[in-house]
Motif scaffolding. Structure first.
Motif, short mmCIF file in Angstrom:
data_model
loop_
_atom_site.label_atom_id
_atom_site.label_comp_id
_atom_site.label_asym_id
_atom_site.label_seq_id
_atom_site.Cartn_x
_atom_site.Cartn_y
_atom_site.Cartn_z
N SER A 84 62.49 85.58 117.42
CA SER A 84 61.09 85.28 117.71
C SER A 84 60.87 83.77 117.73
O SER A 84 61.68 83.02 117.17
CB SER A 84 60.18 85.91 116.63
N PRO A 85 59.78 83.32 118.35
CA PRO A 85 59.45 81.89 118.32
C PRO A 85 59.26 81.36 116.90
O PRO A 85 59.60 80.22 116.61
CB PRO A 85 58.15 81.81 119.13
N ASP A 86 58.70 82.18 116.01
CA ASP A 86 58.52 81.75 114.61
C ASP A 86 59.85 81.46 113.94
O ASP A 86 59.97 80.51 113.17
CB ASP A 86 57.74 82.79 113.82
N GLN A 87 60.84 82.28 114.20
CA GLN A 87 62.18 82.04 113.65
C GLN A 87 62.77 80.76 114.24
O GLN A 87 63.38 79.97 113.52
CB GLN A 87 63.10 83.22 113.92
N ALA A 88 62.57 80.54 115.51
CA ALA A 88 63.09 79.34 116.16
C ALA A 88 62.47 78.08 115.56
O ALA A 88 63.14 77.05 115.42
CB ALA A 88 62.84 79.40 117.66
N LYS A 89 61.21 78.16 115.17
CA LYS A 89 60.52 77.01 114.58
C LYS A 89 61.15 76.57 113.25
O LYS A 89 61.00 75.43 112.85
CB LYS A 89 59.05 77.32 114.35
N ARG A 90 61.85 77.47 112.59
CA ARG A 90 62.47 77.13 111.29
C ARG A 90 63.76 76.34 111.48
O ARG A 90 64.29 75.77 110.52
CB ARG A 90 62.79 78.40 110.51
N ASP A 92 66.28 73.30 112.53
CA ASP A 92 66.18 71.84 112.57
C ASP A 92 66.26 71.33 114.00
O ASP A 92 65.62 70.34 114.35
CB ASP A 92 67.30 71.21 111.75
N ARG A 93 67.07 71.98 114.81
CA ARG A 93 67.25 71.60 116.21
C ARG A 93 67.30 72.86 117.06
O ARG A 93 67.83 73.88 116.63
CB ARG A 93 68.52 70.82 116.42
N ILE A 94 66.80 72.75 118.27
CA ILE A 94 66.84 73.89 119.21
C ILE A 94 67.50 73.43 120.50
O ILE A 94 67.15 72.39 121.05
CB ILE A 94 65.42 74.40 119.51
#
Length: 95
Positions: A84-90, A92-94
């Motif tokens: 999910s986007p919320d998990q991606a926000k956690r 450090d880098r994407i």
């Protein structure tokens, strides 16, 4: 030849088997951990708990290790595919 009774594995449901795989990964305390969709088989609360553990592993340079030796340990890196986007926000880098 070594006969080991692995019948206990057949008693675990699929989600429990996935948890066992993740636990084995953390026990080895890897410097680099690569997980493809590690949260896919879990409910939201379990996903959040697992993500907290991944973050703690990276930030503390391992799990269950003395805090006073943190600076002496090599950094830990975790690559994972979020659900999910919320998990991606956690992260450090994407990429």
């Amino acid at each position: 030849h070594f006969d080991e009774d692995l019948s206990w594995q057949n008693k675990l449901n699929f989600t429990e088997q996935v948890k066992m795989c993740l636990l084995r990964a953390f026990i080895t305390n890897p410097e680099v951990l690569i997980l493809h969709r590690p949260f896919h088989n879990f409910d939201n609360a379990t996903q959040d708990t697992l993500l907290d553990i991944l973050v703690k592993h990276a930030r503390n340079r391992g799990l269950g290790l003395p805090t006073e030796t943190w600076i002496q340990r090599r950094p830990r890196t975790v690559f994972f595919t979020p659900e999910s986007p919320d998990q991606a926000k956690r992260a450090d880098r994407i990429w």
